[in-house]
Design a protein around this motif. Structure first.
Motif, mmCIF file in Angstrom:
data_model
loop_
_atom_site.group_PDB
_atom_site.id
_atom_site.type_symbol
_atom_site.label_atom_id
_atom_site.label_comp_id
_atom_site.label_asym_id
_atom_site.label_seq_id
_atom_site.Cartn_x
_atom_site.Cartn_y
_atom_site.Cartn_z
ATOM 1 N N UNK A 66 10.087 2.003 6.019
ATOM 2 C CA UNK A 66 9.767 0.606 5.684
ATOM 3 C C UNK A 66 8.267 0.373 5.456
ATOM 4 N N UNK A 67 7.428 1.116 6.179
ATOM 5 C CA UNK A 67 5.983 0.922 5.997
ATOM 6 C C UNK A 67 5.582 1.350 4.585
ATOM 7 N N UNK A 68 6.158 2.465 4.125
ATOM 8 C CA UNK A 68 5.863 2.938 2.770
ATOM 9 C C UNK A 68 6.378 1.933 1.734
ATOM 10 N N UNK A 69 7.546 1.391 1.984
ATOM 11 C CA UNK A 69 8.103 0.392 1.062
ATOM 12 C C UNK A 69 7.163 -0.809 0.958
ATOM 13 N N UNK A 70 6.608 -1.186 2.103
ATOM 14 C CA UNK A 70 5.651 -2.297 2.106
ATOM 15 C C UNK A 70 4.433 -1.984 1.249
ATOM 16 N N UNK A 71 3.921 -0.761 1.389
ATOM 17 C CA UNK A 71 2.754 -0.356 0.579
ATOM 18 C C UNK A 71 3.120 -0.335 -0.898
ATOM 19 N N UNK A 72 4.327 0.157 -1.177
ATOM 20 C CA UNK A 72 4.789 0.248 -2.563
ATOM 21 C C UNK A 72 4.856 -1.146 -3.192
ATOM 22 N N UNK A 73 5.287 -2.110 -2.396
ATOM 23 C CA UNK A 73 5.381 -3.483 -2.907
ATOM 24 C C UNK A 73 4.005 -4.065 -3.177
ATOM 25 N N UNK A 74 3.043 -3.756 -2.300
ATOM 26 C CA UNK A 74 1.748 -4.414 -2.478
ATOM 27 C C UNK A 74 0.860 -3.665 -3.464
ATOM 28 N N UNK A 75 0.916 -2.332 -3.490
ATOM 29 C CA UNK A 75 0.098 -1.574 -4.449
ATOM 30 C C UNK A 75 0.765 -0.217 -4.669
ATOM 31 N N UNK A 76 1.647 -0.185 -5.659
ATOM 32 C CA UNK A 76 2.454 1.027 -5.863
ATOM 33 C C UNK A 76 1.585 2.221 -6.221
ATOM 34 N N UNK A 77 0.549 2.020 -7.019
ATOM 35 C CA UNK A 77 -0.300 3.155 -7.408
ATOM 36 C C UNK A 77 -0.916 3.809 -6.183
ATOM 37 N N UNK A 78 -1.389 2.964 -5.253
ATOM 38 C CA UNK A 78 -2.009 3.495 -4.035
ATOM 39 C C UNK A 78 -0.957 4.182 -3.167
ATOM 40 N N UNK A 79 0.226 3.586 -3.088
ATOM 41 C CA UNK A 79 1.286 4.161 -2.247
ATOM 42 C C UNK A 79 1.704 5.543 -2.760
ATOM 43 N N UNK A 80 1.878 5.673 -4.084
ATOM 44 C CA UNK A 80 2.322 6.983 -4.593
ATOM 45 C C UNK A 80 1.204 8.018 -4.459
ATOM 46 N N UNK A 81 -0.039 7.553 -4.486
ATOM 47 C CA UNK A 81 -1.156 8.485 -4.310
ATOM 48 C C UNK A 81 -1.098 9.135 -2.925
ATOM 49 N N UNK A 82 -0.564 8.407 -1.929
ATOM 50 C CA UNK A 82 -0.467 8.987 -0.584
ATOM 51 C C UNK A 82 0.544 10.135 -0.552
ATOM 52 N N UNK A 83 1.421 10.212 -1.573
ATOM 53 C CA UNK A 83 2.362 11.339 -1.659
ATOM 54 C C UNK A 83 1.782 12.462 -2.523
ATOM 55 N N UNK A 84 0.530 12.304 -2.908
ATOM 56 C CA UNK A 84 -0.108 13.345 -3.720
ATOM 57 C C UNK A 84 0.218 13.224 -5.202
ATOM 58 N N UNK A 85 0.766 12.071 -5.612
ATOM 59 C CA UNK A 85 1.075 11.879 -7.029
ATOM 60 C C UNK A 85 0.017 10.953 -7.612
#
Lengths: 204, 110
Positions: A66-85
Motif C-alpha cells: 500500500x505504501x508503494x501504491x500511495x507513492x505511485x498515486x502521488x508521483x509515479x515516475x518517482x515511485x517506479x524509479x525506486x524499483x530501478x526503472x
C-alpha cells in the motif's frame, strides 16, 4: 539473419527504406551528429531489456504494498524509479487505477506515445490508425474486439498520451490471489492489461 | 491482438530508424515533443492519402514508412542531411550491395 540458399552472385539488396535508413545513419555518424555507441545502447535497451515484464513488476508491487501504491498515486515516475526503472528525460508517467466503477484505457491519437521504459515498444495494433481513431470514439466496441466485456455500470475512461505524459493502467487485482507473492502476481499482469485493452490473468 | 511475446521490431531497419531518431533527440537535435508533432502530421497526411482508397494505415510497414519520411524531412529542414546527400549515399549503398559478392561484408565505397 535470414539466409538465402539460392545462388546469388552479389549480396541481397536491402529494401528501399532499409537503404534510406542506412544512408541517414552513414551521414549522421560521419558528421558526428550521432554516436554509434549511443545507437547500439538504444538498440540493446529496446530490443532486449525493456518490455512489459517491467510494468508487471510495478503493478505487482502496487497490489502488494500500500505504501508503494500511495507513492505511485502521488508521483509515479518517482515511485517506479525506486524499483530501478528510469523513465526518459522529459517524460512523466501517470498511473491510472481501474476500479469497479472505472476501467481505464490508453491511446495516443497523435502518433504512438507509450510508456517505453515500462512496456517496451508498442505492439502494431497500438500504432495502427484503426486503434488510434476508434479507441476514443467507440472504446467499448474496441474492448469487445479484444475480448473484454465490462459490467454495464463500469465506465470507460480513455487517456490520450502525449510526448510528456505516458499512462500506465493499474488493473484490478484478480480475485483468488490473496496468498500470492509479487513474482506470481507479476506473471498474471499482461501487457494489454496495462494498456487497458485486456484484463490480468487469473491464478490457475 | 494478443499478449504473445513478440519481437519489438518486425524488421531490422525499423529498429535502426527508431534508434537513430531517439539518439538524435537524446543528443539535443530536436525535442521529443517536436518529433511527435512532426510524426503525427505525417501520419495524418499518409492516412488521408490512404483514405482516398478507403484504406487505413497499419501499425507496421505503413507506420515505419511514415516515421522514415518524417525523419528525412526533419533532417532536410535542419540541413543535417539534405535530400541530394541522402539520395547519393543511398545509391552508394545500393551499388555496394550489388557489387559485393554474396557472403562478403558490404562496405560503402567512396
Amino acid at each position: 539473419m535470414p539466409h538465402d540458399h539460392h545462388e546469388h552472385p552479389h549480396s541481397l539488396l536491402p529494401s528501399d527504406p532499409a537503404l534510406r535508413v542506412k544512408a541517414l545513419e552513414t551521414i549522421l555518424t560521419r558528421k558526428g551528429l550521432v554516436d554509434p555507441a549511443a545507437l547500439d545502447a538504444i538498440l540493446d535497451t529496446y530490443e532486449r531489456k525493456v518490455g512489459p515484464h517491467l510494468g508487471a513488476q510495478v503493478v505487482a508491487r502496487a497490489w502488494s504494498d500500500p505504501a508503494f501504491l500511495g507513492e505511485l498515486r502521488s508521483d509515479a515516475s518517482a515511485a517506479i524509479a525506486t524499483l530501478g526503472i528510469s523513465g526518459r528525460q522529459g517524460e512523466h508517467v501517470v498511473a491510472v487505477e481501474n476500479t469497479p466503477e472505472v476501467h481505464n484505457m490508453v491511446v495516443c491519437t497523435l502518433c504512438s506515445c507509450y510508456p517505453w521504459p515500462l512496456l517496451g515498444i508498442p505492439p502494431a495494433w497500438y500504432k495502427s490508425d484503426a486503434y488510434r481513431a476508434r479507441a476514443v470514439r467507440e472504446p467499448r466496441k474496441v474492448l469487445a474486439e479484444f475480448g473484454v466485456t465490462l459490467p454495464e455500470g463500469q465506465k470507460v475512461r480513455v487517456w490520450d498520451s502525449t510526448a510528456e505524459v505516458r499512462y500506465l493502467v493499474i488493473p484490478m487485482r484478480p480475485a483468488g490471489t490473496e496468498g500470492l507473492g509479487e513474482a506470481d502476481l507479476a506473471a498474471l499482469v499482461t501487457r494489454d492489461s496495462m494498456i487497458g485493452t485486456g484484463l490480468p490473468g487469473v491464478p490457475s | 491482438m494478443t499478449d504473445a511475446p513478440a519481437a519489438p521490431f518486425d524488421d531490422p531497419w525499423h529498429a535502426q530508424l527508431f534508434a537513430l531518431t531517439v539518439a538524435l533527440s537524446d543528443a539535443g537535435h530536436f525535442s521529443w515533443r517536436d518529433w511527435t508533432e512532426a510524426f503525427g502530421a505525417t501520419l495524418r497526411d499518409h492516412g488521408a492519402a490512404r483514405a482516398l482508397d478507403g484504406q487505413v494505415l497499419d501499425g507496421r510497414g505503413d507506420y515505419w514508412n511514415a516515421w522514415l519520411a518524417t525523419l528525412e524531412a526533419l533532417l532536410a529542414r535542419t540541413g543535417a542531411a539534405n535530400p541530394d546527400e541522402a539520395e547519393a549515399v543511398r545509391a552508394g549503398w545500393e551499388r555496394a550491395y550489388l557489387s559485393t559478392p554474396h557472403g562478403k561484408p558490404v562496405r560503402l565505397g567512396d
